[in-house]
Design a protein around this motif. Structure first.
Motif, PDB file in Angstrom:
ATOM      1  N   ILE A 137     -19.256 -32.336 -18.812  1.00 49.21           N
ATOM      2  CA  ILE A 137     -19.929 -33.193 -17.830  1.00 49.21           C
ATOM      3  C   ILE A 137     -21.192 -33.842 -18.386  1.00 49.21           C
ATOM      4  CG2 ILE A 137     -19.034 -32.048 -15.781  1.00 49.21           C
ATOM      5  CD1 ILE A 137     -21.517 -30.324 -15.695  1.00 49.21           C
ATOM      6  N   VAL A 138     -21.675 -33.374 -19.536  1.00 47.31           N
ATOM      7  CA  VAL A 138     -22.850 -33.975 -20.157  1.00 47.31           C
ATOM      8  C   VAL A 138     -22.624 -34.075 -21.663  1.00 47.31           C
ATOM      9  CG1 VAL A 138     -24.501 -33.127 -18.440  1.00 47.31           C
ATOM     10  CG2 VAL A 138     -24.016 -31.745 -20.458  1.00 47.31           C
ATOM     11  N   SER A 139     -23.401 -34.950 -22.307  1.00 47.51           N
ATOM     12  CA  SER A 139     -23.367 -35.043 -23.767  1.00 47.51           C
ATOM     13  C   SER A 139     -23.781 -33.711 -24.377  1.00 47.51           C
ATOM     14  CB  SER A 139     -24.321 -36.146 -24.234  1.00 47.51           C
ATOM     15  OG  SER A 139     -24.582 -36.046 -25.615  1.00 47.51           O
ATOM     16  N   PHE A 140     -23.176 -33.352 -25.516  1.00 41.72           N
ATOM     17  CA  PHE A 140     -23.444 -32.041 -26.115  1.00 41.72           C
ATOM     18  C   PHE A 140     -24.919 -31.833 -26.447  1.00 41.72           C
ATOM     19  CE2 PHE A 140     -22.768 -34.619 -29.944  1.00 41.72           C
ATOM     20  CZ  PHE A 140     -23.770 -34.162 -30.786  1.00 41.72           C
ATOM     21  N   LEU A 141     -25.667 -32.924 -26.713  1.00 45.02           N
ATOM     22  CA  LEU A 141     -27.085 -32.773 -27.051  1.00 45.02           C
ATOM     23  C   LEU A 141     -27.864 -32.112 -25.915  1.00 45.02           C
ATOM     24  CD1 LEU A 141     -28.340 -35.972 -28.943  1.00 45.02           C
ATOM     25  CD2 LEU A 141     -28.401 -33.591 -29.702  1.00 45.02           C
ATOM     26  N   TRP A 142     -27.459 -32.386 -24.675  1.00 48.44           N
ATOM     27  CA  TRP A 142     -28.177 -31.820 -23.530  1.00 48.44           C
ATOM     28  C   TRP A 142     -27.957 -30.317 -23.399  1.00 48.44           C
ATOM     29  CZ3 TRP A 142     -31.915 -34.469 -21.427  1.00 48.44           C
ATOM     30  CH2 TRP A 142     -31.873 -35.869 -21.478  1.00 48.44           C
ATOM     31  N   LEU A 143     -26.916 -29.783 -24.060  1.00 46.30           N
ATOM     32  CA  LEU A 143     -26.669 -28.338 -23.998  1.00 46.30           C
ATOM     33  C   LEU A 143     -27.833 -27.547 -24.584  1.00 46.30           C
ATOM     34  CD1 LEU A 143     -22.903 -28.187 -25.072  1.00 46.30           C
ATOM     35  CD2 LEU A 143     -23.841 -28.178 -22.745  1.00 46.30           C
ATOM     36  N   ASN A 144     -28.511 -28.117 -25.588  1.00 46.89           N
ATOM     37  CA  ASN A 144     -29.670 -27.447 -26.180  1.00 46.89           C
ATOM     38  C   ASN A 144     -30.784 -27.284 -25.155  1.00 46.89           C
ATOM     39  OD1 ASN A 144     -28.930 -27.492 -29.227  1.00 46.89           O
ATOM     40  ND2 ASN A 144     -28.503 -29.553 -28.518  1.00 46.89           N
ATOM     41  N   TYR A 165     -19.820 -26.780 -21.238  1.00 45.54           N
ATOM     42  CA  TYR A 165     -19.140 -27.502 -22.316  1.00 45.54           C
ATOM     43  C   TYR A 165     -17.659 -27.676 -21.979  1.00 45.54           C
ATOM     44  CZ  TYR A 165     -17.086 -28.634 -26.805  1.00 45.54           C
ATOM     45  OH  TYR A 165     -16.365 -29.247 -27.810  1.00 45.54           O
ATOM     46  N   TYR A 166     -17.047 -26.643 -21.389  1.00 47.80           N
ATOM     47  CA  TYR A 166     -15.639 -26.727 -20.995  1.00 47.80           C
ATOM     48  C   TYR A 166     -15.426 -27.831 -19.962  1.00 47.80           C
ATOM     49  CZ  TYR A 166     -11.282 -25.469 -18.621  1.00 47.80           C
ATOM     50  OH  TYR A 166     -10.046 -25.504 -18.039  1.00 47.80           O
ATOM     51  N   LEU A 167     -16.359 -27.976 -19.019  1.00 51.30           N
ATOM     52  CA  LEU A 167     -16.247 -29.018 -17.989  1.00 51.30           C
ATOM     53  C   LEU A 167     -16.474 -30.416 -18.558  1.00 51.30           C
ATOM     54  CD1 LEU A 167     -18.170 -27.360 -14.998  1.00 51.30           C
ATOM     55  CD2 LEU A 167     -15.692 -27.560 -15.298  1.00 51.30           C
ATOM     56  N   GLN A 186     -25.787 -18.069 -21.891  1.00 52.91           N
ATOM     57  CA  GLN A 186     -24.783 -18.407 -22.908  1.00 52.91           C
ATOM     58  C   GLN A 186     -23.416 -18.636 -22.277  1.00 52.91           C
ATOM     59  OE1 GLN A 186     -25.345 -18.946 -26.476  1.00 52.91           O
ATOM     60  NE2 GLN A 186     -23.503 -19.979 -25.793  1.00 52.91           N
ATOM     61  N   PHE A 187     -23.021 -17.784 -21.349  1.00 53.70           N
ATOM     62  CA  PHE A 187     -21.727 -17.966 -20.682  1.00 53.70           C
ATOM     63  C   PHE A 187     -21.726 -19.242 -19.838  1.00 53.70           C
ATOM     64  CE2 PHE A 187     -21.118 -13.393 -21.587  1.00 53.70           C
ATOM     65  CZ  PHE A 187     -19.843 -13.460 -22.133  1.00 53.70           C
ATOM     66  N   THR A 188     -22.869 -19.578 -19.251  1.00 53.56           N
ATOM     67  CA  THR A 188     -22.975 -20.817 -18.476  1.00 53.56           C
ATOM     68  C   THR A 188     -22.799 -22.039 -19.370  1.00 53.56           C
ATOM     69  OG1 THR A 188     -24.520 -19.728 -16.955  1.00 53.56           O
ATOM     70  CG2 THR A 188     -24.429 -22.134 -16.890  1.00 53.56           C
ATOM     71  N   ILE A 189     -23.375 -21.987 -20.570  1.00 55.70           N
ATOM     72  CA  ILE A 189     -23.236 -23.101 -21.524  1.00 55.70           C
ATOM     73  C   ILE A 189     -21.776 -23.275 -21.933  1.00 55.70           C
ATOM     74  CG2 ILE A 189     -23.790 -23.872 -23.865  1.00 55.70           C
ATOM     75  CD1 ILE A 189     -26.000 -24.365 -21.843  1.00 55.70           C
ATOM     76  N   GLY A 226     -23.348 -26.141 -33.088  1.00 60.40           N
ATOM     77  CA  GLY A 226     -24.733 -25.686 -33.022  1.00 60.40           C
ATOM     78  C   GLY A 226     -25.295 -25.755 -31.619  1.00 60.40           C
ATOM     79  N   SER A 227     -25.012 -26.871 -30.920  1.00 66.52           N
ATOM     80  CA  SER A 227     -25.596 -27.076 -29.585  1.00 66.52           C
ATOM     81  C   SER A 227     -25.108 -26.047 -28.569  1.00 66.52           C
ATOM     82  CB  SER A 227     -25.273 -28.494 -29.087  1.00 66.52           C
ATOM     83  OG  SER A 227     -25.900 -29.461 -29.895  1.00 66.52           O
ATOM     84  N   ILE A 228     -23.901 -25.537 -28.738  1.00 65.19           N
ATOM     85  CA  ILE A 228     -23.365 -24.551 -27.805  1.00 65.19           C
ATOM     86  C   ILE A 228     -24.163 -23.247 -27.863  1.00 65.19           C
ATOM     87  CG2 ILE A 228     -21.358 -23.067 -27.356  1.00 65.19           C
ATOM     88  CD1 ILE A 228     -19.595 -25.450 -28.167  1.00 65.19           C
TER      89      ILE A 228
END
Length: 564
Positions: free
Chosen positions: A531-538, A527-529, A520-523, A487-489
Motif C-alpha cells: 500500500i506504500v512505497s518501500f522507502l516509507w517502511l523505514n 509490505y504484503y499489502l 516487525q510483523f506489522t511491517i 533492507g527497508s523491510i
C-alpha cells in the motif's frame, strides 16, 4: 571479449585478492581481526564506507534505472547527508565510548540480552539475504550476456572474496576497498567521456542534456505527496533518511567500517566525507545512464535488452509476431535519429524547437508502446521470463560499443564492486555471529586466538551460505530496488530499537522487545499489502517501534526498574 579484456579483468581481480592477503595476514586478537586494531585513518574509513554501499548492483542497475526513468532516482539519497550528521554526533561517540565490537553490544548494556539477540538476528537475516544478492546480481547478468555458467560465476566470486576476508578480516576489507574504488571510479569516468565521444560529431554535452530533457529524463525533483510514488523529494528526505540512518548507524557491515577508525574524529570525518561525495557519485552514475539513453537515440536498440527473452521468443510460436515489432522499432529508430539530428542543428543555432521536442516525445511514447507489446509477447512465450530489462541496459552498451580493453576494465569494475560489498557483508555477518551470539553464549573462558579462529570460520560459513543463496536466488524487478526493499523491510525496526536506546531513557527491556517484535510483523504485513512505497517502511518501522515501546512502558511495564 578479446584476449586483452581477459588479461585486464584477471589481473585486476587477482591483484586485489593477493594484495588483501599480503597486507593483512596474521591477526593476533579479536580487536585486530574485527576492528583492524583501530588503526584506520579517516580517508580509508570514508572510502570503505562508500565502497561497502556501492555494490555491483549500483553499477549495473543504476544506469539502466536512469535509461528508463531518468534522474529521479537520485532523490532516494537526499536523506543521506542528514543521516551522516546525526550518526556522527550521536552513534559514533557512544560506540567508541563503550568500546564495542558490534553495534548490537550496546543494546545489551542499554536493555538486555534478548533485545541484543533480536536486533542481531534481524540483521543476520537481512544482511545474509543482501550478501547473497550482491553475488547473484552481477553473476546472473554477466553469465547471461557472456554465456558463462551462472553457478560457476557465483562460486568464483564467492571464493575470491572469502580468501582475503577470511585471511585478514576488517583490515583486508579496508585495504582492498581502496583499490576497488579506484578501479570502479576510473572505469566509470572513462566510460562517461567515451559515451560523449561516440555521440554525433556536431553534438555538444548541452545538446545531449536537451535531448534527455525532451524525453523527460532530466526531471530530478518530484515534490508530489503520492505515497505510492517510489522516488519523490519527500520520500528521499524522510524514508531515505531513516533507511540511511539505520543502514549506516545500525548495520554492522557499515558500523564495522568506522569502528575501525583511529579515533572518534577520524570516524566522523570519514562519514562526513561519504555524506559530501555519495549524492554527487550517484548523480554521476545516473547521468551516465542518461547519456547511454541519448547514445541510443542515434544507434540501434533492441526491443528488450535481456538476451534470454530473445532466445525464448525464437523458440516459441510468437517469433514472427515479435519480428514484426522489431521491424517497426527499426523504422521508428531511423525516424527518431533523423529528427534528433535536425533538433541538434536547431540547438546549435540557439533555437530549442518546440515542435521537434513534441515530435520526440511522440516517438518516445510509440517506442514505449512497442516495448510494452514486446513484454506481453515475451510473457506469453515464457510465463517465468523477467521482462523488466533495466539491469541489462548498461552491460549491453559495454559489450557492444566499448573498445577492446575497456570491456575488461568495466567488467573488472562490476566484479570489484561485487567483491567489495560482499566482503563487507561477510565480515559483518561473521563479527556479529561471533561476538553477539557465539561469544555471548559460549561457556567457559576462551583465548583470544579461539575467538579469532571462530570469527574466521564464521566468515567461511557465511560465505558458503551467501553462495548457496545466490545459486538458488531469483531475480525480480530492478536489482538495486530489490536490495533496498530487503533492507527497508528490516531496517526500520532495528533503527527504532536504537533510537529508543539513545533518546528515550525511561523505556526499558521488555517494552522495547515486544514493541520491536510487533513492529516487525506489522511491517511484513504492510509490505504484503503493497500500500506504500518501500522507502516509507523505514519510517513506519522506526516510528512503530518507538511508539509501541512507549505505550508498553506506560501501560504494561511501568512499575519495572529503568535500565540505563
Amino acid at each position: 571479449m578479446q584476449q586483452l579484456d581477459w588479461i585486464i579483468l584477471s589481473a585486476t581481480l587477482l591483484f586485489i585478492v593477493f594484495y588483501g592477503v599480503y597486507k593483512t595476514k596474521g591477526s593476533k586478537n579479536v580487536q585486530d581481526y574485527i576492528l583492524g586494531n583501530k588503526e584506520t585513518n579517516w580517508f580509508t574509513v570514508g572510502i570503505s564506507v562508500m565502497a561497502t554501499q556501492a555494490s555491483a548492483i549500483t553499477f549495473l542497475s543504476t544506469p539502466g534505472q536512469a535509461y528508463h526513468d531518468g534522474m529521479g532516482f537520485v532523490q532516494f539519497y537526499f536523506g543521506l547527508p542528514i543521516a551522516m550528521v546525526v550518526i556522527c554526533f550521536t552513534f559514533i561517540p557512544i560506540y567508541h565510548r563503550l568500546k564495542v565490537y558490534t553495534a548490537y553490544e550496546y543494546l545489551e548494556q542499554r536493555f538486555d540480552l534478548k533485545t541484543r539477540s533480536l536486533a542481531s538476528i534481524l540483521f543476520l537475516i537481512q544482511r545474509g539475504l543482501g550478501t547473497g544478492l550482491t553475488i547473484y546480481a552481477p553473476a546472473i547478468i554477466l553469465s547471461t550476456l557472456l554465456g558463462w555458467n551462472l553457478t560457476l560465476m557465483i562460486v568464483v566470486i564467492g571464493i575470491l572474496v572469502i580468501i582475503y576476508t577470511f585471511s585478514g578480516g576488517t583490515k583486508a576489507v579496508n585495504v582492498t576497498q581502496k583499490q576497488q574504488m579506484f578501479v570502479i571510479m576510473s572505469g566509470m569516468f572513462i566510460t562517461f567521456f567515451l559515451i560523449l565521444h561516440l555521440l554525433p560529431n556536431d553534438m555538444t554535452f548541452s545538446n545531449a542534456l536537451h535531448i534527455a530533457g525532451a524525453n523527460d529524463k532530466m526531471n530530478i525533483l518530484d515534490f508530489s505527496f503520492d505515497p505510492e510514488s517510489r522516488y519523490t523529494f519527500w520520500s528521499g528526505i524522510t524514508g531515505g533518511f531513516f533507511l540511511m540512518l539505520s543502514y549506516f548507524g545500525t548495520d554492522q557491515s557499515q558500523v564495522g567500517r568506522y569502528l575501525s577508525g583511529k579515533s572518534v574524529k577520524e570516524s566522523q570525518m570519514g562519514l562526513i566525507m561519504n555524506g559530501f561525495l555519495k549524492v554527487p557519485m550517484q548523480f554521476f552514475i545516473l547521468l551516465t545512464g542518461v547519456m547511454v539513453f541519448v547514445f541510443f537515440q542515434f544507434n540501434p536498440v533492441p526491443l528488450n535488452f535481456n538476451p534470454n527473452n530473445k532466445i525464448a521468443i525464437n523458440k516459441s510460436k510468437y517469433k514472427t509476431e515479435y519480428e514484426v515489432l522489431e521491424k517497426k522499432l527499426v523504422k521508428l529508430s531511423e525516424e527518431k535519429k533523423e529528427i534528433n539530428l535536425i533538433y541538434i542543428d536547431h540547438l546549435n543555432q540557439n533555437y530549442d524547437n518546440p515542435i521537434l521536442r513534441k515530435e520526440l516525445v511522440g516517438i518516445s511514447n510509440k517506442e514505449n508502446e512497442l516495448r510494452d507489446e514486446a513484454r506481453e509477447i515475451i510473457s506469453k512465450a515464457d510465463e517465468k521470463a523477467e521482462t523488466n530489462d533495466k539491469d541489462y541496459v548498461f552491460i549491453h552498451f559495454i559489450l557492444n560499443y566499448l573498445p577492446q580493453g575497456l570491456i575488461g576494465l568495466l567488467l573488472a569494475v562490476i566484479l570489484s564492486a561485487a567483491m567489495s560489498s560482499t566482503a563487507s557483508g561477510l565480515n559483518a555477518l561473521a563479527a556479529t555471529t561471533a561476538v553477539d551470539l557465539y561469544k555471548r553464549n559460549v561457556k567457559g573462558e576462551k583465548s583470544e586466538k579461539h575467538y579469532v579462529n571462530a570469527t574466521k570460520y564464521f566468515t567461511l560459513l557465511w560465505g558458503i551460505i551467501a553462495i548457496l543463496f545466490a545459486c538458488f536466488g531469483t531475480l525480480f524487478e530492478n536489482l538495486i530496488q530489490l536490495v533496498n526493499i530487503v533492507g527497508s523491510i528490516f531496517y526500520g525496526t532495528v533503527l527504532g530499537i536504537f533510537l529508543v536506546g539513545f533518546y528515550v531513557k525511561y523505556v526499558k527491556a521488555n517494552a522495547i522487545f515486544f514493541g520491536a517484535t510487533i513492529s516487525q510483523f506489522t511491517i511484513f504485513y504492510i509490505y504484503y499489502l503493497d500500500i506504500v512505497s518501500f522507502l516509507w517502511l523505514n519510517f513506519i518501522g522506526a516510528m512503530l517501534t518507538l511508539i509501541l515501546s512507549i505505550i508498553f512502558q506506560f501501560f504494561i511495564f511501568r512499575n519495572k526498574e529503568v535500565t540505563l
